[in-house]
Design a protein around this motif. Structure first.
Motif, PDB file in Angstrom:
ATOM      1  N   THR A 183       0.821  -1.205   0.000  1.00 27.49           N
ATOM      2  CA  THR A 183       0.000   0.000   0.000  1.00 27.49           C
ATOM      3  C   THR A 183       0.856   1.258   0.000  1.00 27.49           C
ATOM      4  O   THR A 183       0.565   2.231  -0.704  1.00 27.49           O
ATOM      5  CB  THR A 183      -0.914   0.013   1.244  1.00 27.49           C
ATOM      6  N   ILE A 184       1.926   1.250   0.787  1.00 31.44           N
ATOM      7  CA  ILE A 184       2.848   2.385   0.841  1.00 31.44           C
ATOM      8  C   ILE A 184       4.237   1.900   0.450  1.00 31.44           C
ATOM      9  O   ILE A 184       4.775   0.981   1.065  1.00 31.44           O
ATOM     10  CB  ILE A 184       2.895   3.006   2.248  1.00 31.44           C
ATOM     11  N   VAL A 185       4.785   2.506  -0.601  1.00 35.56           N
ATOM     12  CA  VAL A 185       6.145   2.175  -1.025  1.00 35.56           C
ATOM     13  C   VAL A 185       6.980   3.456  -1.010  1.00 35.56           C
ATOM     14  O   VAL A 185       6.452   4.566  -0.934  1.00 35.56           O
ATOM     15  CB  VAL A 185       6.172   1.544  -2.431  1.00 35.56           C
ATOM     16  N   GLY A 186       8.290   3.289  -1.103  1.00 33.15           N
ATOM     17  CA  GLY A 186       9.172   4.448  -1.034  1.00 33.15           C
ATOM     18  C   GLY A 186       9.121   5.293  -2.290  1.00 33.15           C
ATOM     19  O   GLY A 186       8.568   6.396  -2.306  1.00 33.15           O
ATOM     20  N   THR A 187       9.682   4.781  -3.359  1.00 29.84           N
ATOM     21  CA  THR A 187       9.742   5.487  -4.640  1.00 29.84           C
ATOM     22  C   THR A 187       8.581   5.022  -5.501  1.00 29.84           C
ATOM     23  O   THR A 187       8.408   3.826  -5.711  1.00 29.84           O
ATOM     24  CB  THR A 187      11.083   5.213  -5.334  1.00 29.84           C
ATOM     25  N   ASN A 188       7.785   5.963  -6.012  1.00 32.57           N
ATOM     26  CA  ASN A 188       6.578   5.574  -6.744  1.00 32.57           C
ATOM     27  C   ASN A 188       6.782   5.580  -8.250  1.00 32.57           C
ATOM     28  O   ASN A 188       7.879   5.867  -8.757  1.00 32.57           O
ATOM     29  CB  ASN A 188       5.399   6.470  -6.330  1.00 32.57           C
ATOM     30  N   VAL A 189       5.722   5.279  -8.983  1.00 32.41           N
ATOM     31  CA  VAL A 189       5.800   5.183 -10.439  1.00 32.41           C
ATOM     32  C   VAL A 189       6.236   6.502 -11.059  1.00 32.41           C
ATOM     33  O   VAL A 189       7.054   6.535 -11.987  1.00 32.41           O
ATOM     34  CB  VAL A 189       4.443   4.725 -11.023  1.00 32.41           C
ATOM     35  N   LYS A 190       5.705   7.613 -10.557  1.00 29.20           N
ATOM     36  CA  LYS A 190       6.070   8.927 -11.108  1.00 29.20           C
ATOM     37  C   LYS A 190       7.556   9.206 -10.948  1.00 29.20           C
ATOM     38  O   LYS A 190       8.200   9.721 -11.869  1.00 29.20           O
ATOM     39  CB  LYS A 190       5.253  10.034 -10.434  1.00 29.20           C
ATOM     40  N   ASP A 191       8.119   8.884  -9.796  1.00 28.70           N
ATOM     41  CA  ASP A 191       9.548   9.121  -9.555  1.00 28.70           C
ATOM     42  C   ASP A 191      10.408   8.388 -10.584  1.00 28.70           C
ATOM     43  O   ASP A 191      11.390   8.937 -11.096  1.00 28.70           O
ATOM     44  CB  ASP A 191       9.940   8.655  -8.150  1.00 28.70           C
ATOM     45  N   ILE A 192      10.052   7.142 -10.870  1.00 31.74           N
ATOM     46  CA  ILE A 192      10.828   6.346 -11.830  1.00 31.74           C
ATOM     47  C   ILE A 192      10.571   6.821 -13.260  1.00 31.74           C
ATOM     48  O   ILE A 192      11.495   6.882 -14.080  1.00 31.74           O
ATOM     49  CB  ILE A 192      10.494   4.846 -11.697  1.00 31.74           C
ATOM     50  N   LEU A 193       9.328   7.161 -13.561  1.00 37.09           N
ATOM     51  CA  LEU A 193       9.011   7.655 -14.897  1.00 37.09           C
ATOM     52  C   LEU A 193       9.827   8.903 -15.226  1.00 37.09           C
ATOM     53  O   LEU A 193      10.334   9.049 -16.348  1.00 37.09           O
ATOM     54  CB  LEU A 193       7.511   7.957 -15.007  1.00 37.09           C
ATOM     55  N   LYS A 194       9.970   9.798 -14.276  1.00 38.88           N
ATOM     56  CA  LYS A 194      10.784  11.003 -14.493  1.00 38.88           C
ATOM     57  C   LYS A 194      12.202  10.638 -14.918  1.00 38.88           C
ATOM     58  O   LYS A 194      12.759  11.219 -15.854  1.00 38.88           O
ATOM     59  CB  LYS A 194      10.848  11.842 -13.211  1.00 38.88           C
ATOM     60  N   LEU A 195      12.802   9.663 -14.214  1.00 38.09           N
ATOM     61  CA  LEU A 195      14.172   9.262 -14.537  1.00 38.09           C
ATOM     62  C   LEU A 195      14.264   8.718 -15.955  1.00 38.09           C
ATOM     63  O   LEU A 195      15.213   9.028 -16.685  1.00 38.09           O
ATOM     64  CB  LEU A 195      14.654   8.213 -13.531  1.00 38.09           C
ATOM     65  N   PHE A 196      13.297   7.907 -16.353  1.00 36.28           N
ATOM     66  CA  PHE A 196      13.313   7.357 -17.711  1.00 36.28           C
ATOM     67  C   PHE A 196      13.081   8.433 -18.769  1.00 36.28           C
ATOM     68  O   PHE A 196      13.691   8.413 -19.846  1.00 36.28           O
ATOM     69  CB  PHE A 196      12.246   6.266 -17.855  1.00 36.28           C
ATOM     70  N   LEU A 197      12.200   9.374 -18.488  1.00 33.13           N
ATOM     71  CA  LEU A 197      11.909  10.430 -19.457  1.00 33.13           C
ATOM     72  C   LEU A 197      13.127  11.312 -19.711  1.00 33.13           C
ATOM     73  O   LEU A 197      13.332  11.805 -20.824  1.00 33.13           O
ATOM     74  CB  LEU A 197      10.726  11.281 -18.980  1.00 33.13           C
ATOM     75  N   TYR A 198      13.941  11.507 -18.691  1.00 29.41           N
ATOM     76  CA  TYR A 198      15.138  12.337 -18.842  1.00 29.41           C
ATOM     77  C   TYR A 198      16.370  11.544 -19.268  1.00 29.41           C
ATOM     78  O   TYR A 198      17.426  12.123 -19.508  1.00 29.41           O
ATOM     79  CB  TYR A 198      15.430  13.078 -17.533  1.00 29.41           C
ATOM     80  N   ASP A 199      16.237  10.223 -19.354  1.00 23.97           N
ATOM     81  CA  ASP A 199      17.348   9.372 -19.798  1.00 23.97           C
ATOM     82  C   ASP A 199      17.381   9.347 -21.322  1.00 23.97           C
ATOM     83  O   ASP A 199      16.464   8.828 -21.964  1.00 23.97           O
ATOM     84  CB  ASP A 199      17.182   7.955 -19.243  1.00 23.97           C
ATOM     85  N   LYS A 200      18.431   9.890 -21.911  1.00 25.70           N
ATOM     86  CA  LYS A 200      18.503  10.061 -23.363  1.00 25.70           C
ATOM     87  C   LYS A 200      18.471   8.739 -24.123  1.00 25.70           C
ATOM     88  O   LYS A 200      18.028   8.687 -25.272  1.00 25.70           O
ATOM     89  CB  LYS A 200      19.752  10.847 -23.734  1.00 25.70           C
ATOM     90  N   GLU A 201      18.952   7.667 -23.507  1.00 28.47           N
ATOM     91  CA  GLU A 201      19.045   6.404 -24.232  1.00 28.47           C
ATOM     92  C   GLU A 201      17.816   5.513 -24.071  1.00 28.47           C
ATOM     93  O   GLU A 201      17.701   4.509 -24.770  1.00 28.47           O
ATOM     94  CB  GLU A 201      20.313   5.659 -23.807  1.00 28.47           C
ATOM     95  N   THR A 202      16.920   5.842 -23.167  1.00 24.65           N
ATOM     96  CA  THR A 202      15.666   5.081 -23.058  1.00 24.65           C
ATOM     97  C   THR A 202      14.668   5.679 -24.033  1.00 24.65           C
ATOM     98  O   THR A 202      14.235   6.817 -23.880  1.00 24.65           O
ATOM     99  CB  THR A 202      15.104   5.129 -21.621  1.00 24.65           C
ATOM    100  N   LYS A 203      14.302   4.916 -25.051  1.00 22.50           N
ATOM    101  CA  LYS A 203      13.450   5.421 -26.129  1.00 22.50           C
ATOM    102  C   LYS A 203      11.986   5.053 -25.950  1.00 22.50           C
ATOM    103  O   LYS A 203      11.104   5.658 -26.562  1.00 22.50           O
ATOM    104  CB  LYS A 203      13.937   4.871 -27.479  1.00 22.50           C
TER     105      LYS A 203
END
Length: 293
Positions: A183-203
């Motif tokens: 029910t409660i986790v540390g890092t959520n989906v939005k936090d990880i999505l941000k990292l992928f969106l700013y990662d130049k090599e993840t298409k």
């Protein structure tokens, strides 16, 4: 390029002297993870499989310079293990343990707001950056090809299924992150999505969600509001789940209409996510979108 972890990270395992810790330590080492120590109170000074054991995380940090921790301790000690890693300055904390009381996680979440640590989990399969490092329990045999597809998932087994399909279609995985099913986790989906969106090599990004909570909805709304676009394939499990009944994960319970699978699917579609109706369609859909961009 990977997110969160790579071959240069120094990893310790809290609870390494237990059965699960020992087994998964060997699997991580086989994958190439740089494990520099284990932590078990009262067993400091021992050497197990050429890995030094320390009494505290603080000792491990001082002696090894570690910056990542994997937690394999029983649920009644896991919240203390998380807090110990946070206090000791561990950057990436991956908690595999399930069953941590919600009251403990509320306390941890409040404390994390003041820190820069990433807590993945609890009740998660961990993180794997293909060909570089694995912290957790994801199967080595699946993540055999590095590439430009990122995976964010609340389900361990569906993570492996999606990765297997993507690799069989000829593509590779940059990083896969299992955020956890509680029910409660540390890092959520939005936090990880941000990292992928700013990662130049993840298409291309795959989001595997499920009923319960609003994590997937918040993530795609943030993406759309900030006008950062990458092809995203989404799947939401639990379309037939009845209201008020826990389905597999502690976090997979429908308390209000916004937490149903269909509501999430509708919102994700409106925010530019390409929804598949079955996990079996993920690999082909990734192929179609990579070739279309």
């Amino acid at each position: 390029m990977s997110i969160l972890i790579n071959k240069n990270n120094k990893v310790i395992i809290q609870g390494m002297t237990g059965k699960e810790g020992l087994f998964h330590a060997s699997q991580m080492i086989s994958y190439g993870t740089n494990i520099v120590g284990g932590v078990t109170p009262g067993k400091g000074g021992k050497i197990i499989n050429d890995i030094p054991i320390f009494n505290t995380v603080e000792d491990a940090v001082y002696n090894t310079g570690c910056d990542v921790s994997a937690i394999f301790v029983p649920y009644n000690f896991a919240s203390d293990a998380i807090m110990e890693s946070i206090y000791s300055g561990i950057s990436i904390i991956v908690c595999i343990t399930e069953g941590i009381p919600i009251s403990d996680m509320i306390r941890i979440k409040q404390f994390l707001k003041k820190k820069n640590n990433y807590l993945i989990g609890p009740n998660c399969p961990g993180i794997i950056s293909s060909g570089e490092s694995k912290v957790g329990i994801m199967p080595n045999s699946v993540f055999v090809k590095k590439g430009n597809v990122g995976i964010i998932s609340r389900s361990g087994t569906l993570t492996y299924e999606a990765a297997d399909q993507i690799i069989k279609m000829g593509y590779g995985i940059s990083t896969a992150v299992g955020v956890g099913g509680d029910t409660i986790v540390g890092t959520n989906v939005k936090d990880i999505l941000k990292l992928f969106l700013y990662d130049k090599e993840t298409k291309c990004i795959v989001i595997i969600g499920e009923i319960g909570g609003e994590s997937e909805i918040n993530a795609v709304k943030w993406m759309n509001n900030n006008k950062i676009k990458k092809p995203i394939i989404g799947f939401i499990a639990g379309k037939t789940a009845p209201k008020g009944k826990i389905m597999g994960h502690a976090g997979a319970i429908i308390n209000k209409n916004i937490e149903t699978a269909q509501y999430k699917i509708n919102i994700m579609k409106k925010n530019g996510v390409n929804i598949v109706q079955s996990p079996a369609e993920i690999g082909k859909t990734v192929h179609d979108f990579i070739n279309g961009y």
